[in-house]
Design a protein around this motif. Structure first.
Motif, PDB file in Angstrom:
ATOM      1  N   LEU B  47       5.564   7.360  -0.153  1.00  0.00           N
ATOM      2  CA  LEU B  47       4.047   6.096   0.164  1.00  0.00           C
ATOM      3  C   LEU B  47       4.949   5.114   0.927  1.00  0.00           C
ATOM      4  O   LEU B  47       5.054   4.998   2.166  1.00  0.00           O
ATOM      5  CB  LEU B  47       3.205   5.760  -0.336  1.00  0.00           C
ATOM      6  N   LEU B  48       5.859   4.896   0.288  1.00  0.00           N
ATOM      7  CA  LEU B  48       6.364   3.058   0.775  1.00  0.00           C
ATOM      8  C   LEU B  48       7.718   3.111  -0.047  1.00  0.00           C
ATOM      9  O   LEU B  48       7.461   3.079  -1.557  1.00  0.00           O
ATOM     10  CB  LEU B  48       5.084   2.672   0.650  1.00  0.00           C
ATOM     11  N   LEU B  49       8.353   2.724   0.610  1.00  0.00           N
ATOM     12  CA  LEU B  49       9.561   1.471   0.653  1.00  0.00           C
ATOM     13  C   LEU B  49      10.247   0.279   0.910  1.00  0.00           C
ATOM     14  O   LEU B  49       9.386  -0.175   1.968  1.00  0.00           O
ATOM     15  CB  LEU B  49      11.062   2.998   0.520  1.00  0.00           C
ATOM     16  N   ILE B  50      10.574  -0.045   0.180  1.00  0.00           N
ATOM     17  CA  ILE B  50      10.572  -1.472  -0.426  1.00  0.00           C
ATOM     18  C   ILE B  50      11.923  -2.215  -0.408  1.00  0.00           C
ATOM     19  O   ILE B  50      11.799  -1.787  -2.086  1.00  0.00           O
ATOM     20  CB  ILE B  50       9.356  -2.358  -0.642  1.00  0.00           C
ATOM     21  N   ARG B  51      12.646  -2.972   0.152  1.00  0.00           N
ATOM     22  CA  ARG B  51      13.894  -3.050  -0.962  1.00  0.00           C
ATOM     23  C   ARG B  51      14.057  -4.749  -1.217  1.00  0.00           C
ATOM     24  O   ARG B  51      12.839  -5.103  -0.876  1.00  0.00           O
ATOM     25  CB  ARG B  51      15.255  -2.847   0.867  1.00  0.00           C
ATOM     26  N   GLU B  52      14.944  -4.857  -1.816  1.00  0.00           N
ATOM     27  CA  GLU B  52      15.234  -6.462  -2.470  1.00  0.00           C
ATOM     28  C   GLU B  52      14.866  -7.605  -1.236  1.00  0.00           C
ATOM     29  O   GLU B  52      14.524  -8.715  -1.863  1.00  0.00           O
ATOM     30  CB  GLU B  52      15.943  -6.228  -4.048  1.00  0.00           C
ATOM     31  N   ASN B  53      15.548  -7.294  -0.667  1.00  0.00           N
ATOM     32  CA  ASN B  53      15.392  -8.124   0.733  1.00  0.00           C
ATOM     33  C   ASN B  53      14.235  -8.666   1.343  1.00  0.00           C
ATOM     34  O   ASN B  53      14.260  -9.238   2.492  1.00  0.00           O
ATOM     35  CB  ASN B  53      16.451  -7.922   1.302  1.00  0.00           C
ATOM     36  N   GLU B  54      13.007  -7.334   0.945  1.00  0.00           N
ATOM     37  CA  GLU B  54      11.741  -7.621   1.932  1.00  0.00           C
ATOM     38  C   GLU B  54      10.565  -7.673   1.022  1.00  0.00           C
ATOM     39  O   GLU B  54      10.977  -8.226  -0.058  1.00  0.00           O
ATOM     40  CB  GLU B  54      11.862  -6.158   2.742  1.00  0.00           C
ATOM     41  N   LYS B  55      10.015  -9.051   1.691  1.00  0.00           N
ATOM     42  CA  LYS B  55       8.983  -9.470   0.656  1.00  0.00           C
ATOM     43  C   LYS B  55       7.139  -8.420   1.027  1.00  0.00           C
ATOM     44  O   LYS B  55       6.959  -8.419  -0.322  1.00  0.00           O
ATOM     45  CB  LYS B  55       8.528 -10.674   1.204  1.00  0.00           C
ATOM     46  N   GLU B  56       7.706  -7.964   1.849  1.00  0.00           N
ATOM     47  CA  GLU B  56       5.413  -7.587   2.382  1.00  0.00           C
ATOM     48  C   GLU B  56       6.373  -6.741   3.289  1.00  0.00           C
ATOM     49  O   GLU B  56       6.991  -5.873   4.457  1.00  0.00           O
ATOM     50  CB  GLU B  56       5.430  -8.308   2.366  1.00  0.00           C
ATOM     51  N   LYS B  57       5.519  -5.099   2.928  1.00  0.00           N
ATOM     52  CA  LYS B  57       6.152  -3.308   4.300  1.00  0.00           C
ATOM     53  C   LYS B  57       4.542  -3.008   4.070  1.00  0.00           C
ATOM     54  O   LYS B  57       3.263  -3.526   3.000  1.00  0.00           O
ATOM     55  CB  LYS B  57       6.052  -2.348   2.803  1.00  0.00           C
ATOM     56  N   ARG B  58       4.101  -2.967   5.301  1.00  0.00           N
ATOM     57  CA  ARG B  58       3.000  -2.103   5.612  1.00  0.00           C
ATOM     58  C   ARG B  58       2.578  -0.740   5.919  1.00  0.00           C
ATOM     59  O   ARG B  58       3.904  -0.777   6.857  1.00  0.00           O
ATOM     60  CB  ARG B  58       2.034  -3.376   6.369  1.00  0.00           C
ATOM     61  N   LYS B  59       1.968  -0.094   5.420  1.00  0.00           N
ATOM     62  CA  LYS B  59       1.883   1.419   6.731  1.00  0.00           C
ATOM     63  C   LYS B  59       0.563   1.970   6.552  1.00  0.00           C
ATOM     64  O   LYS B  59      -0.913   1.828   5.595  1.00  0.00           O
ATOM     65  CB  LYS B  59       2.555   2.500   5.615  1.00  0.00           C
ATOM     66  N   GLU B  60      -0.502   1.589   8.061  1.00  0.00           N
ATOM     67  CA  GLU B  60      -1.978   1.419   7.929  1.00  0.00           C
ATOM     68  C   GLU B  60      -2.483   0.639   6.927  1.00  0.00           C
ATOM     69  O   GLU B  60      -2.214  -0.275   6.626  1.00  0.00           O
ATOM     70  CB  GLU B  60      -2.263   3.375   7.877  1.00  0.00           C
ATOM     71  N   ARG B  61      -3.290   1.518   5.532  1.00  0.00           N
ATOM     72  CA  ARG B  61      -3.759   0.633   4.681  1.00  0.00           C
ATOM     73  C   ARG B  61      -3.367   0.274   3.925  1.00  0.00           C
ATOM     74  O   ARG B  61      -3.828  -0.091   2.940  1.00  0.00           O
ATOM     75  CB  ARG B  61      -5.230   1.390   4.647  1.00  0.00           C
ATOM     76  N   LEU B  62      -2.253   0.274   3.926  1.00  0.00           N
ATOM     77  CA  LEU B  62      -1.596   0.461   2.289  1.00  0.00           C
ATOM     78  C   LEU B  62      -0.444  -1.056   2.746  1.00  0.00           C
ATOM     79  O   LEU B  62       0.263  -0.942   3.823  1.00  0.00           O
ATOM     80  CB  LEU B  62      -0.137   1.533   2.085  1.00  0.00           C
ATOM     81  N   LYS B  63      -0.426  -1.722   1.643  1.00  0.00           N
ATOM     82  CA  LYS B  63       0.239  -3.054   1.849  1.00  0.00           C
ATOM     83  C   LYS B  63       1.721  -2.984   0.304  1.00  0.00           C
ATOM     84  O   LYS B  63       0.752  -2.880  -0.720  1.00  0.00           O
ATOM     85  CB  LYS B  63      -0.196  -3.911   1.871  1.00  0.00           C
ATOM     86  N   VAL B  64       2.848  -2.941   0.326  1.00  0.00           N
ATOM     87  CA  VAL B  64       3.411  -3.041  -0.638  1.00  0.00           C
ATOM     88  C   VAL B  64       3.934  -4.634  -0.470  1.00  0.00           C
ATOM     89  O   VAL B  64       4.613  -4.672   0.141  1.00  0.00           O
ATOM     90  CB  VAL B  64       4.399  -1.736  -1.251  1.00  0.00           C
ATOM     91  N   THR B  65       4.186  -5.334  -1.724  1.00  0.00           N
ATOM     92  CA  THR B  65       4.668  -6.680  -2.311  1.00  0.00           C
ATOM     93  C   THR B  65       5.365  -6.628  -2.712  1.00  0.00           C
ATOM     94  O   THR B  65       5.654  -6.045  -3.679  1.00  0.00           O
ATOM     95  CB  THR B  65       4.003  -8.057  -1.985  1.00  0.00           C
ATOM     96  N   PHE B  66       6.980  -7.023  -2.287  1.00  0.00           N
ATOM     97  CA  PHE B  66       8.640  -7.144  -4.175  1.00  0.00           C
ATOM     98  C   PHE B  66       8.415  -8.542  -4.079  1.00  0.00           C
ATOM     99  O   PHE B  66       8.989  -9.263  -2.789  1.00  0.00           O
ATOM    100  CB  PHE B  66       9.230  -6.741  -3.900  1.00  0.00           C
TER     101      PHE B  66
END
Lengths: 112, 117
Positions: B47-66
């Motif tokens: 679904l989604l990948l987020i890297r250590e230097n990223e705080k947030e990622k979005r894709k359509e209705r999906l959001k990931v925080t790290f």
């Protein structure tokens, strides 16, 4: 949908039989993986390959063996199946060495 | 050894609400974190990948925080639908304190999400 295929989807076999689970991908990915997953549990990496003629053992010890003679093909073999081998086996591939990983539909193996 | 915990085995929510799934990890500093969806009897789907230097990622209705300080990722599905019902897996890779090959992943057990109409 990723182009990675596994056969058979389901296999019921008696103890002591030799089995080979097939995995093929058409994406040209160098890196391929085999995971074992029991119901409600996490995926455990049992084998991986960086490319042709490369095979490595994963984090979970397994009595199975793998081979990588062609880029697209990564079969897993159990020389003598036992009931403890009953599980779901998932094959995956990725562009080396980075994620994400693309998974096949899995083979549900039952050893009686 | 590295340990991943996903907040609960099951989460039940009403259609239209936001689902929030949690992934916590210890003894590890991953370079990236991924979320996968797995339907019964099927392989996981990325679904989604987020890297250590990223705080947030979005894709359509999906959001990931790290949050690498809290060692936690949150996975949100907004305006949830019954079709979102599945098991969602958190996976970590790369980084420090991981003895395996780069590109290999460590998976959590997953959270089974059920969205009721």
């Amino acid at each position: 949908e990723a182009d990675i295929y596994q056969t058979p989807r389901y296999l019921v076999i008696g103890t002591g039989k030799k089995i080979t689970l097939e995995c093929s991908q058409t994406m040209g990915h160098d890196k391929m993986y085999w995971y074992q997953q029991d119901p409600g549990m996490e995926l455990h990496l049992i084998h991986y390959s960086y490319g042709v003629n490369s095979t490595e053992k994963g984090d979970l010890s397994s009595e199975s063996t793998v081979s990588r003679i062609r880029t697209e093909h990564f079969p897993l073999t159990l020389e003598s199946a036992r009931p403890s081998h009953t599980s779901q086996y998932l094959c995956a591939s990725s562009e080396s060495p980075s994620p994400p990983q693309y998974f096949g539909p899995g083979t549900r193996l039952t050893v009686l | 050894s590295q340990k991943i915990e996903q907040n609960s085995e099951a989460l039940n929510i009403q259609e239209g609400k936001t689902a929030t799934l949690t992934c916590n990890y210890t003894n590890y500093s991953p370079a990236y974190l991924q979320w996968y969806r797995q339907d019964p009897g099927r392989g996981p789907v990325f679904l989604l990948l987020i890297r250590e230097n990223e705080k947030e990622k979005r894709k359509e209705r999906l959001k990931v925080t790290f949050d690498t300080t809290l060692k936690q990722s949150l996975f949100h599905i907004t305006a949830s639908q019954p079709a979102d019902s599945a098991t969602y897996l958190c996976a970590l890779g790369g980084g420090l304190n991981y003895g395996g090959s780069q590109g290999n992943l460590i998976f959590g057990k997953g959270t089974k999400l059920s969205v009721k109409p």
